[in-house]
Scaffold this active site. Sequence first.
Site, PDB file in Angstrom:
ATOM      1  N   HIS A 103      42.658 -49.459  32.633  1.00 52.02           N
ATOM      2  CA  HIS A 103      42.071 -49.017  31.373  1.00 52.02           C
ATOM      3  C   HIS A 103      40.551 -48.930  31.494  1.00 52.02           C
ATOM      4  CE1 HIS A 103      42.139 -53.438  31.101  1.00 52.02           C
ATOM      5  NE2 HIS A 103      41.153 -53.359  30.213  1.00 52.02           N
ATOM      6  N   HIS A 105      37.039 -48.960  29.079  1.00 55.07           N
ATOM      7  CA  HIS A 105      36.418 -49.233  27.790  1.00 55.07           C
ATOM      8  C   HIS A 105      35.326 -48.187  27.595  1.00 55.07           C
ATOM      9  CE1 HIS A 105      37.958 -53.413  27.219  1.00 55.07           C
ATOM     10  NE2 HIS A 105      38.067 -53.349  28.546  1.00 55.07           N
TER      11      HIS A 105
END
Length: 153
Positions: A103, A105
């Site tokens: 992932h 951010h």
Amino acid sequence: MDCVFCKIINGEIPSVKVYENDHILAFLDINPMEKGHVLVIPKQHWPSLPEVPVDDSSDVAMAEELYYMVRVIAKACIRSFADGANILQCNGEAAGQTVFHLHFHVIPRCKDSSHPLSFDSGHAHYDSDEERAQYAEKLRTAIAKILAEEKVL
């Protein structure tokens, strides 16, 4: 699999989505560093960036699409409410990774931010679900415009 992001992808855990297609999901972080903090994830479960396969052209294409959307989300933040954006991505526990699903951010930054850059989530709190929804809508609108302008996907 006991992956919180896979559960979000499968609809088992709710999220405030700002973008979704067949390969990627982007949603507001539940514990944001700044208002508008977005997590961008592949729907394919890859534990971290070094574990993204490079021997399959479809995986490579999906990773390229993921990186492109990280760029689009950052651009959407800047276009709609921020002065800049940080892109943070951790690989492995020693690097601070706590959810072992790749992932990124995307953290909007404003000139008048009251706290220094750190990777300590939870500084920002939405005043209401309505305010959270407004940030999500701003991002959805900006993302759609950028995709239409750039005609990449």
